[in-house]
Write a protein that holds these residues in place. Structure first.
Motif, mmCIF file in Angstrom:
data_model
loop_
_atom_site.group_PDB
_atom_site.id
_atom_site.type_symbol
_atom_site.label_atom_id
_atom_site.label_comp_id
_atom_site.label_asym_id
_atom_site.label_seq_id
_atom_site.Cartn_x
_atom_site.Cartn_y
_atom_site.Cartn_z
ATOM 1 N N TYR A 284 -4.684 -52.068 -0.648
ATOM 2 C CA TYR A 284 -4.396 -51.888 0.808
ATOM 3 C C TYR A 284 -3.669 -53.123 1.061
ATOM 4 C CZ TYR A 284 -5.267 -52.814 5.715
ATOM 5 O OH TYR A 284 -4.983 -53.146 7.164
ATOM 6 N N THR A 285 -3.957 -54.507 0.672
ATOM 7 C CA THR A 285 -3.355 -55.474 0.715
ATOM 8 C C THR A 285 -1.731 -55.420 0.582
ATOM 9 O OG1 THR A 285 -5.375 -56.764 0.555
ATOM 10 C CG2 THR A 285 -3.221 -57.770 0.361
ATOM 11 N N GLU A 286 -1.830 -54.943 -0.845
ATOM 12 C CA GLU A 286 -0.182 -54.801 -1.204
ATOM 13 C C GLU A 286 0.571 -53.681 -0.277
ATOM 14 O OE1 GLU A 286 -0.839 -55.711 -6.059
ATOM 15 O OE2 GLU A 286 -1.332 -53.460 -4.985
ATOM 16 N N ALA A 287 -0.030 -52.593 0.219
ATOM 17 C CA ALA A 287 0.530 -51.911 0.908
ATOM 18 C C ALA A 287 0.896 -52.342 2.297
ATOM 19 C CB ALA A 287 -0.531 -50.524 1.231
ATOM 20 N N VAL A 288 -0.007 -53.188 2.893
ATOM 21 C CA VAL A 288 0.246 -54.047 3.993
ATOM 22 C C VAL A 288 1.605 -54.768 3.765
ATOM 23 C CG1 VAL A 288 -0.417 -55.702 5.842
ATOM 24 C CG2 VAL A 288 -2.073 -54.118 5.115
ATOM 25 N N GLU A 289 1.647 -55.516 2.865
ATOM 26 C CA GLU A 289 3.035 -56.166 2.554
ATOM 27 C C GLU A 289 4.084 -55.378 2.575
ATOM 28 O OE1 GLU A 289 2.010 -58.223 -1.230
ATOM 29 O OE2 GLU A 289 0.547 -59.486 -0.191
ATOM 30 N N VAL A 290 3.908 -54.131 1.781
ATOM 31 C CA VAL A 290 5.161 -53.185 1.788
ATOM 32 C C VAL A 290 5.728 -52.842 3.474
ATOM 33 C CG1 VAL A 290 6.011 -50.994 1.228
ATOM 34 C CG2 VAL A 290 4.764 -52.468 -0.213
ATOM 35 N N ILE A 291 4.627 -52.531 4.058
ATOM 36 C CA ILE A 291 4.926 -52.138 5.518
ATOM 37 C C ILE A 291 5.408 -53.226 6.151
ATOM 38 C CG2 ILE A 291 3.508 -51.288 7.541
ATOM 39 C CD1 ILE A 291 1.563 -49.754 5.692
ATOM 40 N N ASP A 303 -5.130 -50.005 10.889
ATOM 41 C CA ASP A 303 -5.183 -48.659 9.969
ATOM 42 C C ASP A 303 -3.872 -48.474 9.561
ATOM 43 O OD1 ASP A 303 -6.158 -46.471 8.758
ATOM 44 O OD2 ASP A 303 -6.514 -45.242 10.737
ATOM 45 N N ILE A 304 -3.819 -47.682 8.310
ATOM 46 C CA ILE A 304 -2.538 -47.183 8.017
ATOM 47 C C ILE A 304 -1.982 -45.974 8.720
ATOM 48 C CG2 ILE A 304 -1.002 -46.978 6.200
ATOM 49 C CD1 ILE A 304 -2.458 -48.700 4.277
ATOM 50 N N GLY A 305 -1.457 -45.833 9.700
ATOM 51 C CA GLY A 305 -0.983 -44.571 10.307
ATOM 52 C C GLY A 305 -0.031 -43.745 9.665
ATOM 53 N N GLY A 306 0.345 -42.664 10.242
ATOM 54 C CA GLY A 306 1.343 -41.666 9.777
ATOM 55 C C GLY A 306 2.707 -42.344 9.150
ATOM 56 N N ASP A 307 3.208 -43.066 10.211
ATOM 57 C CA ASP A 307 4.553 -43.789 9.885
ATOM 58 C C ASP A 307 4.412 -44.570 8.863
ATOM 59 O OD1 ASP A 307 5.553 -42.310 11.952
ATOM 60 O OD2 ASP A 307 5.477 -43.823 13.432
ATOM 61 N N ARG A 324 -9.395 -50.023 -1.984
ATOM 62 C CA ARG A 324 -9.696 -50.997 -1.424
ATOM 63 C C ARG A 324 -9.174 -51.524 -0.074
ATOM 64 N NH1 ARG A 324 -10.281 -51.356 -6.837
ATOM 65 N NH2 ARG A 324 -12.016 -52.236 -7.691
ATOM 66 N N TYR A 325 -9.512 -50.494 0.853
ATOM 67 C CA TYR A 325 -9.330 -50.844 2.367
ATOM 68 C C TYR A 325 -10.281 -51.780 3.092
ATOM 69 C CZ TYR A 325 -5.949 -46.927 2.854
ATOM 70 O OH TYR A 325 -5.050 -46.073 2.536
ATOM 71 N N PRO A 326 -10.070 -52.342 3.870
ATOM 72 C CA PRO A 326 -10.912 -53.186 4.688
ATOM 73 C C PRO A 326 -12.259 -52.522 4.933
ATOM 74 C CG PRO A 326 -8.850 -53.655 5.855
ATOM 75 C CD PRO A 326 -8.695 -52.424 4.751
ATOM 76 N N ALA A 327 -13.616 -53.019 4.608
ATOM 77 C CA ALA A 327 -14.802 -52.424 4.661
ATOM 78 C C ALA A 327 -14.969 -52.001 6.016
ATOM 79 C CB ALA A 327 -15.785 -53.329 4.131
ATOM 80 N N GLU A 328 -14.614 -52.746 6.866
ATOM 81 C CA GLU A 328 -14.733 -52.329 8.440
ATOM 82 C C GLU A 328 -14.210 -51.266 8.901
ATOM 83 O OE1 GLU A 328 -16.884 -53.825 10.666
ATOM 84 O OE2 GLU A 328 -17.420 -54.890 9.144
ATOM 85 N N MET A 329 -12.964 -50.414 8.098
ATOM 86 C CA MET A 329 -12.387 -49.851 8.576
ATOM 87 C C MET A 329 -13.165 -48.103 8.056
ATOM 88 S SD MET A 329 -8.548 -50.755 7.744
ATOM 89 C CE MET A 329 -7.972 -49.123 7.801
#
Length: 434
Positions: A284-291, A303-307, A324-329
């Protein structure tokens, strides 16, 4: 009269006289010839009525048949390279079973989606919708075959549930006799966890319901989901099962429907050819960096939305697994990563080409005290989950599973913009008919 043959089996009868039962899809005339497009549910074939081969009454009748007339047609099967199916029928006799009471409302012209959805019971007769439903059938069979061939046991989960997996905000509430309230299920997962402790490897496959007020192209109020659960499986094993499963389903559908997908639905099948394990995996952390690099205002914990899903998936030529998304989500039952308790041992599979999440799952919390604390943290009624906690009291083991929505998978395989075409009779926030 001969025993009826199906259009799909026509190649087996080349040079023979056969009988077909079906409906008139379209017709045109050219002097001494009438060309009738007959569909029977398995395919469509051109039936050629030549004036010299039939009685004057049959020839005359063939020139005045309205769309959707029910017909029984007898004729000689002839090879024809111009035909999409390679054959046509040289008609010798034709009988009208029934004529439409009035003009068929869906003509051979463009119609708006709203109109077509109102006529869904008739729209299903179009070639496009037939192909989509055949692909759906293949996908559902492939789902069962995949798990059945790997020693899984199908266990049917209840539709009525006394509590929610993730809170009651998106569930349909119904009165339930003297016991008060019940809910239409949004997942069979908790019950599959119980079944996995008995049978080891299980899956449920049935309808689920979500009351969220969403009108996006990816959402339905009623949809079908398959949910496997496996005892003694961790997140890595779960992710491997996910990619093997998706690969098998997509390749099975492509093998059986390649021509229909390419010609009728105009699907770029080369995109589906790439859907083979292994899939790329990013956190998830790497995905956030890409976004963030793509210019989207997202921070860790969002949260990672549709876009955002589309941005991530665009980086790859096949589904990507974000784990490995944030546990709170995540829901209360997800196990936290012992190496980093801020994240949960969960994974989403994002389909390419903008189709978003098709699978969500992960490893379940197997420790009793930790699960009790999670139920308290999420302010869920503990009494409703006592049976679920029993699974941790008696023989608890690591276990994992996931869920895949059939409609999103079919929409992706068929290249459809909206999931409403993937289910025979769509139920959405604004639609409950026909």
């Amino acid at each position: 009269m001969y025993p009826p043959v199906h259009v799909a089996d026509i190649a087996q009868h080349e040079g023979k006289e056969i009988t077909l039962h079906g409906w008139l899809h379209n017709r045109r005339s050219s002097g001494k010839l009438h060309f009738l497009q007959l569909r029977d549910g398995t395919g469509t074939i051109q039936c050629v009525v030549f004036k010299g081969n039939v009685t004057p009454e049959v020839f005359q009748a063939s020139d005045h048949l309205p769309q959707e007339t029910s017909l029984t047609v007898t004729g000689l099967v002839k090879k024809d390279e111009r035909s999409p199916i390679g054959f046509e029928l040289d008609v010798r006799d034709l009988q009208v079973v029934s004529r439409p009471a009035q003009e068929f409302p869906i003509g051979h012209k463009e119609h708006g989606v709203a109109f077509l959805m109102e006529q869904r019971h008739l729209w299903l007769r179009s070639q496009r919708q037939q192909v989509i439903l055949r692909v759906r059938h293949t996908v559902e069979k492939a789902i069962r075959d995949f798990f059945d061939q790997r020693g899984f046991t199908l266990v049917d989960a209840p539709i009525f549930t006394p509590s929610a997996c993730e809170g009651t905000s998106t569930l349909f509430e119904v009165p339930y006799f003297d016991l008060g309230k019940a809910y239409l299920t949004q997942s069979g997962q908790l019950y599959m966890e119980a079944a996995a402790m008995a049978l080891g490897k299980v899956y449920c496959f049935g309808p689920t319901f979500r009351a969220e007020k969403s009108k996006t192209r990816r959402h339905l109020t009623e949809f079908w989901m398959v949910e496997p659960e496996v005892a003694y499986m961790d997140l890595d094993g779960d992710m491997e099962l996910m990619e093997q499963f998706v690969s098998y389903v997509v390749q099975t559908a492509l093998e059986k429907h390649r021509v229909e997908l390419a010609t009728v639905l105009e699907r770029d099948v080369s995109k589906l050819e790439n859907v083979k394990a292994p899939f790329p995996r990013i956190t998830y952390t790497e995905a956030v960096e890409v976004i963030q690099k793509a210019g989207h205002p997202m921070k860790w914990g969002d949260d990672i939305g549709g876009d955002e899903e589309t941005v991530v998936a665009r980086q790859f030529d096949r589904p990507v697994m974000v784990h490995r998304y944030p546990a709170e989500m995540k829901a209360f039952y997800f196990k936290k990563d012992p190496a980093d308790p801020k994240v949960a041992l969960g994974c989403d599979v994002l389909a390419p080409e903008g189709y978003g999440e098709i699978i969500g799952g992960g490893q379940r919390e197997d420790d009793l005290a930790t699960l009790e604390a999670a139920i308290d943290h999420h302010q869920l009624p503990k009494q409703a989950f006592e049976w679920y906690l029993d699974l941790r009291r008696y023989g608890t083991v690591p276990h994992a599973g996931f869920g895949m929505g059939v409609e999103r998978c079919v929409a992706w395989i068929c290249g459809l913009h909206h999931v409403r075409e993937t289910i025979p009779f769509a139920r959405m926030m604004e639609r409950i008919t026909p």
